[in-house]
Design a protein around this motif. Structure first.
Motif, PDB file in Angstrom:
ATOM      1  N   THR A   3      61.238  26.334  35.038  1.00 31.96           N
ATOM      2  CA  THR A   3      59.980  25.990  34.394  1.00 31.96           C
ATOM      3  C   THR A   3      58.970  27.073  34.727  1.00 31.96           C
ATOM      4  O   THR A   3      59.091  27.743  35.750  1.00 31.96           O
ATOM      5  N   VAL A   4      57.990  27.247  33.867  1.00 34.21           N
ATOM      6  CA  VAL A   4      57.004  28.305  34.099  1.00 34.21           C
ATOM      7  C   VAL A   4      55.886  27.850  35.035  1.00 34.21           C
ATOM      8  O   VAL A   4      55.054  28.651  35.430  1.00 34.21           O
ATOM      9  N   ASP A   5      55.854  26.576  35.385  1.00 36.08           N
ATOM     10  CA  ASP A   5      54.795  26.072  36.262  1.00 36.08           C
ATOM     11  C   ASP A   5      55.353  24.932  37.109  1.00 36.08           C
ATOM     12  O   ASP A   5      55.134  23.757  36.817  1.00 36.08           O
ATOM     13  N   THR A   6      56.051  25.293  38.171  1.00 34.78           N
ATOM     14  CA  THR A   6      56.696  24.284  39.005  1.00 34.78           C
ATOM     15  C   THR A   6      55.678  23.391  39.700  1.00 34.78           C
ATOM     16  O   THR A   6      55.845  22.171  39.764  1.00 34.78           O
ATOM     17  N   GLU A   7      54.613  23.993  40.217  1.00 30.86           N
ATOM     18  CA  GLU A   7      53.603  23.169  40.884  1.00 30.86           C
ATOM     19  C   GLU A   7      52.938  22.220  39.890  1.00 30.86           C
ATOM     20  O   GLU A   7      52.649  21.062  40.216  1.00 30.86           O
ATOM     21  N   GLY A   8      52.706  22.692  38.674  1.00 27.88           N
ATOM     22  CA  GLY A   8      52.122  21.829  37.650  1.00 27.88           C
ATOM     23  C   GLY A   8      53.020  20.642  37.347  1.00 27.88           C
ATOM     24  O   GLY A   8      52.545  19.504  37.202  1.00 27.88           O
ATOM     25  N   TYR A  83      76.625  30.560  33.134  1.00 28.14           N
ATOM     26  CA  TYR A  83      75.456  30.380  32.260  1.00 28.14           C
ATOM     27  C   TYR A  83      74.279  29.818  33.052  1.00 28.14           C
ATOM     28  O   TYR A  83      73.128  30.197  32.827  1.00 28.14           O
ATOM     29  N   ASP A  84      74.577  28.921  33.993  1.00 25.79           N
ATOM     30  CA  ASP A  84      73.518  28.350  34.817  1.00 25.79           C
ATOM     31  C   ASP A  84      72.905  29.408  35.733  1.00 25.79           C
ATOM     32  O   ASP A  84      71.735  29.319  36.106  1.00 25.79           O
ATOM     33  N   THR A  85      73.695  30.418  36.088  1.00 27.72           N
ATOM     34  CA  THR A  85      73.222  31.471  36.989  1.00 27.72           C
ATOM     35  C   THR A  85      72.588  32.642  36.237  1.00 27.72           C
ATOM     36  O   THR A  85      71.512  33.115  36.597  1.00 27.72           O
ATOM     37  N   PHE A  86      73.265  33.113  35.199  1.00 26.62           N
ATOM     38  CA  PHE A  86      72.824  34.337  34.524  1.00 26.62           C
ATOM     39  C   PHE A  86      72.282  34.125  33.109  1.00 26.62           C
ATOM     40  O   PHE A  86      71.670  35.028  32.546  1.00 26.62           O
ATOM     41  N   GLY A  87      72.519  32.953  32.533  1.00 32.26           N
ATOM     42  CA  GLY A  87      72.141  32.742  31.139  1.00 32.26           C
ATOM     43  C   GLY A  87      70.800  32.072  30.928  1.00 32.26           C
ATOM     44  O   GLY A  87      70.293  32.038  29.808  1.00 32.26           O
ATOM     45  N   ILE A  88      70.216  31.531  31.991  1.00 31.53           N
ATOM     46  CA  ILE A  88      68.945  30.825  31.825  1.00 31.53           C
ATOM     47  C   ILE A  88      67.818  31.806  31.499  1.00 31.53           C
ATOM     48  O   ILE A  88      67.794  32.926  31.997  1.00 31.53           O
ATOM     49  N   PRO A  89      66.870  31.387  30.651  1.00 28.39           N
ATOM     50  CA  PRO A  89      65.807  32.310  30.232  1.00 28.39           C
ATOM     51  C   PRO A  89      64.753  32.565  31.304  1.00 28.39           C
ATOM     52  O   PRO A  89      64.109  33.603  31.319  1.00 28.39           O
ATOM     53  N   TYR A  90      64.576  31.587  32.208  1.00 30.42           N
ATOM     54  CA  TYR A  90      63.503  31.719  33.198  1.00 30.42           C
ATOM     55  C   TYR A  90      63.854  30.896  34.428  1.00 30.42           C
ATOM     56  O   TYR A  90      64.465  29.839  34.329  1.00 30.42           O
ATOM     57  N   GLU A  91      63.448  31.407  35.594  1.00 30.94           N
ATOM     58  CA  GLU A  91      63.717  30.683  36.834  1.00 30.94           C
ATOM     59  C   GLU A  91      62.662  31.037  37.873  1.00 30.94           C
ATOM     60  O   GLU A  91      62.299  32.198  38.023  1.00 30.94           O
ATOM     61  N   GLU A  92      62.156  30.028  38.565  1.00 26.20           N
ATOM     62  CA  GLU A  92      61.221  30.248  39.664  1.00 26.20           C
ATOM     63  C   GLU A  92      61.901  29.913  40.984  1.00 26.20           C
ATOM     64  O   GLU A  92      62.677  28.962  41.060  1.00 26.20           O
ATOM     65  N   VAL A  93      61.607  30.705  42.019  1.00 25.25           N
ATOM     66  CA  VAL A  93      62.094  30.400  43.366  1.00 25.25           C
ATOM     67  C   VAL A  93      60.878  30.221  44.273  1.00 25.25           C
ATOM     68  O   VAL A  93      59.826  30.827  44.044  1.00 25.25           O
ATOM     69  N   HIS A  94      61.034  29.383  45.305  1.00 25.75           N
ATOM     70  CA  HIS A  94      59.897  29.068  46.168  1.00 25.75           C
ATOM     71  C   HIS A  94      60.340  28.943  47.618  1.00 25.75           C
ATOM     72  O   HIS A  94      61.505  28.674  47.902  1.00 25.75           O
ATOM     73  N   THR A  95      59.397  29.127  48.518  1.00 25.61           N
ATOM     74  CA  THR A  95      59.648  28.888  49.938  1.00 25.61           C
ATOM     75  C   THR A  95      59.236  27.458  50.271  1.00 25.61           C
ATOM     76  O   THR A  95      58.474  26.825  49.526  1.00 25.61           O
ATOM     77  N   ALA A  96      59.719  26.980  51.410  1.00 24.77           N
ATOM     78  CA  ALA A  96      59.337  25.640  51.854  1.00 24.77           C
ATOM     79  C   ALA A  96      57.833  25.577  52.111  1.00 24.77           C
ATOM     80  O   ALA A  96      57.182  24.569  51.822  1.00 24.77           O
ATOM     81  N   GLY A  97      57.283  26.669  52.646  1.00 22.43           N
ATOM     82  CA  GLY A  97      55.846  26.705  52.911  1.00 22.43           C
ATOM     83  C   GLY A  97      55.021  26.531  51.649  1.00 22.43           C
ATOM     84  O   GLY A  97      53.993  25.842  51.652  1.00 22.43           O
ATOM     85  N   GLU A  98      55.467  27.145  50.564  1.00 23.75           N
ATOM     86  CA  GLU A  98      54.763  26.999  49.286  1.00 23.75           C
ATOM     87  C   GLU A  98      54.739  25.540  48.844  1.00 23.75           C
ATOM     88  O   GLU A  98      53.697  25.007  48.455  1.00 23.75           O
ATOM     89  N   VAL A  99      55.900  24.907  48.898  1.00 22.17           N
ATOM     90  CA  VAL A  99      56.002  23.525  48.426  1.00 22.17           C
ATOM     91  C   VAL A  99      55.188  22.588  49.316  1.00 22.17           C
ATOM     92  O   VAL A  99      54.559  21.638  48.837  1.00 22.17           O
ATOM     93  N   LEU A 100      55.164  22.863  50.615  1.00 25.04           N
ATOM     94  CA  LEU A 100      54.358  22.038  51.517  1.00 25.04           C
ATOM     95  C   LEU A 100      52.869  22.170  51.205  1.00 25.04           C
ATOM     96  O   LEU A 100      52.109  21.209  51.373  1.00 25.04           O
TER      97      LEU A 100
END
Length: 200
Positions: A3-8, A83-100
């Motif tokens: 998603t383009v806005d995980t926090e949202g 396809y789940d690894t290389f075919g997806i159009p967009y992907e966000e990665v986050h640290t635990a600190g960000e999510v907290l």
């Protein structure tokens, strides 16, 4: 997350949760799949608008992760995984600190995480009987398997009948150590992590 806005998306989830309700989020881990992230960037540079081509190249030049997945899940379709690894159009990665930080901004109290974000919580996790079933998911990851077996042996000596439903908030140092373990020992096995909290 894809998603383009995980926090949202997380905020929307919190808004629809009743007070004292549990909120759980699972997201891609910045430190776990680091080698995979590099491969994704290489393939997106080669074929930015052609997911089929990226998958084809990924299976040809980076087959390792899919062989590991085949060991974990017999009969799994490697092409679907690719396809789940290389075919997806967009992907966000986050640290635990960000999510907290999202938890704090959304007024959500931390409840726990998987994988644990405090070293001592690993001993509790590995002392549970469920670990025997969970161990099978480490097939194809020998380093992870050996470390987890060692923790299981140590935890067995401190086995407790207490069943925890909430854990202390993990500090920056503890989070850093655990995420470093995910990177060095877990690799792509810890490509995601889950955090759970209670809406206040």
């Amino acid at each position: 997350m894809i998603t383009v806005d995980t926090e949202g998306a997380f905020r929307e989830m919190v808004q629809t949760t009743k007070p004292e309700g549990t909120v759980t989020i699972n997201t891609y881990n910045t430190f776990g799949p680091f080698p995979v992230t590099i491969r994704q960037k290489i393939l997106k540079w080669i074929a930015p608008d052609d997911p089929d081509r990226r998958v084809q190249l990924g299976l040809k030049y980076f087959p390792g992760p899919f062989k590991k997945l085949d060991k974990r899940y017999c009969g799994m379709n490697s092409k679907q995984s690719a396809y789940d690894t290389f075919g997806i159009p967009y992907e966000e990665v986050h640290t635990a600190g960000e999510v907290l930080k999202w938890f704090k901004r959304a007024n959500v109290r931390y409840k726990g995480s998987f994988a644990p974000l405090r070293v001592r919580d690993y001993f509790y996790a590995f002392s549970l009987d469920e670990y025997k079933e969970f161990r099978s998911t480490f097939s194809g990851y020998p380093a992870t398997q050996k470390v987890s077996d060692l923790l299981f042996k140590i935890a067995g000596k401190k086995k407790t009948s207490e069943f925890k439903t909430e854990f202390p908030y993990p500090g920056p140092f503890s989070r850093g150590v655990c995420q470093l373990m995910w990177l060095l020992i877990g690799g792509s096995r810890f490509s995601c992590f889950t955090l759970s909290g209670v809406k206040l």
